[in-house]
Design an enzyme around this catalytic site. Structure first.
Site, PDB file in Angstrom:
ATOM      1  CG  HIS A 141      -6.122   1.997  -0.625  1.00 17.23           C
ATOM      2  ND1 HIS A 141      -4.716   2.522  -0.846  1.00 17.23           N
ATOM      3  CD2 HIS A 141      -5.408   1.032   0.195  1.00 17.23           C
ATOM      4  CE1 HIS A 141      -3.800   1.884  -0.392  1.00 17.23           C
ATOM      5  NE2 HIS A 141      -4.159   0.841   0.169  1.00 17.23           N
ATOM      6  N   GLY A 185       1.321  -4.252   4.188  1.00 20.33           N
ATOM      7  CA  GLY A 185       1.157  -5.538   4.053  1.00 20.33           C
ATOM      8  C   GLY A 185       2.575  -6.143   4.589  1.00 20.33           C
ATOM      9  CB  CYS A 224      -0.926   0.227   1.203  1.00 17.97           C
ATOM     10  SG  CYS A 224      -2.097  -1.365   1.263  1.00 17.97           S
ATOM     11  CB  CYS A 239      -0.642   0.488   7.782  1.00 20.48           C
ATOM     12  SG  CYS A 239      -2.353   0.416   6.929  1.00 20.48           S
TER      13      CYS A 239
END
Length: 402
Positions: free
Chosen positions: A358, A390, A91, A388
């Site tokens: 997103h 993965g 992300c 944040c």
């Protein structure tokens, strides 16, 4: 060490990441192409001066594969001397691409570079690139893999965030995003996306639900309960966190980030490069950092990444005017604000991914774009951008207006 200065940035609107989304007919290469073309045209940029293009892309396969920023640059009629590369930090890929481009400038190995990202999630679904982390049983067991939604519900369970807490945060995101569009605060940097015949098909974020109410949100069913209970992932999370008697599934489609399509680009260069292109810098990149965190809960990295980036900049939380954290899930932002003792009025002031969506590889660059525009609108000076990531990571960047 040279300063990495931001001269301009653009992004596409976010289109719903489904077959009925407006951008579904537009390939990732076209999203990237139109982004690069707009960045060039707005700056009157001689593309021979661009030393590199770095784009994030989380599923770099099929039509999103084959080093998409290089091919997009050629497709956008950039000079053939301009190279490109893609990277993947889940992300945070879009922000990591900006940081990587900035690092080249800081190191004196590039004078002018573009960082950004692209993801056409309606055409190349999340997870299309596979990977041992989730699919290899031996690796999944050793790393205590659970899907991100389970990690988000684990955060809510451990920290005691109620369903109402999560829904109220989601509602605030929708309201802030709706106001920002209504007041025209995003229009400075959002470029319209055109179809194959050159007609504008989308010029504003499509995923928003401005009429959403708290009652609407409260009626949604938990999104990850079946996956956790019947899929066995609750048991994995409890194995890693034995103090948890039961995972409370409180995240829904309404208080989690939306699946969307989009692209973004940020023009970064040295002071000398700015003189060459005749542009004044808008901000400088003070510092950045990426860290690893516990991979089962997965989503707790932003606070630690921010503290490291701030330390590298010689700054503290008190030195930051605005914070922008990706709203992967409501509990992620609530934990982040609690960990750093932040005033919610300074965090995601124009909404976030819960309302806007997103687009994995592009989001980091998009939220940097948004907060820089807002610093200028409010006549403030500093911002911290974080996501944040993965597999348990976090990425953060500190910028300062010039």
């Amino acid at each position: 060490m040279a300063e990495a200065l931001i001269y301009d940035h653009v992004r596409t609107p976010r289109g719903r990441g489904k077959a009925d989304g407006t951008l579904h007919e537009v390939t990732a290469i076209q999203l990237a192409t139109q982004t690069l073309a707009a960045l060039r045209d707005r700056s009157g940029l001689d593309t021979r001066l661009v030393d590199d293009i770095v784009f994030g892309c989380v599923s770099p396969v099929a039509e999103q594969g084959a080093v998409i920023p290089r091919v997009a640059a050629l497709n956008a009629d950039y000079d053939e001397s301009v190279p490109g590369r893609q990277l993947n930090r889940f992300c945070a890929s879009g922000l990591e691409a900006v940081n990587t481009a900035a690092a080249q400038v800081m190191a004196g190995q590039a004078d002018l570079a573009i960082g950004g990202g692209v993801e056409a999630m309606s055409r190349v679904p999340m997870g299309s690139d596979g990977g041992a982390w989730a699919s290899d049983p031996q690796v999944a067991w050793k790393t205590c893999f659970v899907p991100q939604g389970i990690g988000a519900d684990l955060i809510a369970t451990l920290d005691g965030y109620s369903r109402n807490d999560l829904d109220r945060f989601a509602l605030e995101s929708q309201q802030r995003a709706a106001r920002a569009w209504q007041e025209g605060w995003f229009s400075k940097s959002v470029i319209p996306v055109k179809d194959v015949i050159g007609e504008v098909i989308l010029d504003r974020d499509e995923y928003m639900r401005p009429a959403t109410t708290l009652d609407d949100l409260s009626r949604l069913k938990p999104a990850f309960a079946t996956l956790g209970e019947r899929g066995g992932f609750d048991a994995v999370a409890q194995f890693r966190y034995p103090q948890v008697e039961r995972i409370e599934h409180r995240h829904t489609a309404g208080n989690s980030s939306g699946i969307v399509d989009g692209a973004a680009g940020v023009l970064i260069g040295s002071e000398a490069a700015g003189r060459k292109i005749g542009r004044r810098p808008r901000s400088r990149i003070r510092a950045f950092a990426s860290i690893g965190s516990e991979p089962t809960i997965m989503l707790t990295g932003p606070a630690a990444a921010c503290e490291r980036a701030l330390g590298r900049a010689g700054m503290s939380v008190k030195d930051i005017d605005l914070f922008e954290i990706n709203e992967a899930f409501a509990a992620v932002v609530l934990r982040f604000m609690r960990a750093l003792h932040l005033d919610p009025a300074r965090v995601n002031v124009n909404g976030g991914a819960i309302a806007l969506g997103h687009p994995l590889g592009a989001t980091g660059a998009m939220i940097l774009d948004a907060v820089l525009d807002e610093l200028e609108r409010r006549d403030l000076n500093t911002a911290l951008i974080t996501l944040c990531v993965g597999a348990g990571m976090g990425t953060a960047t500190v910028i300062e207006r010039i």
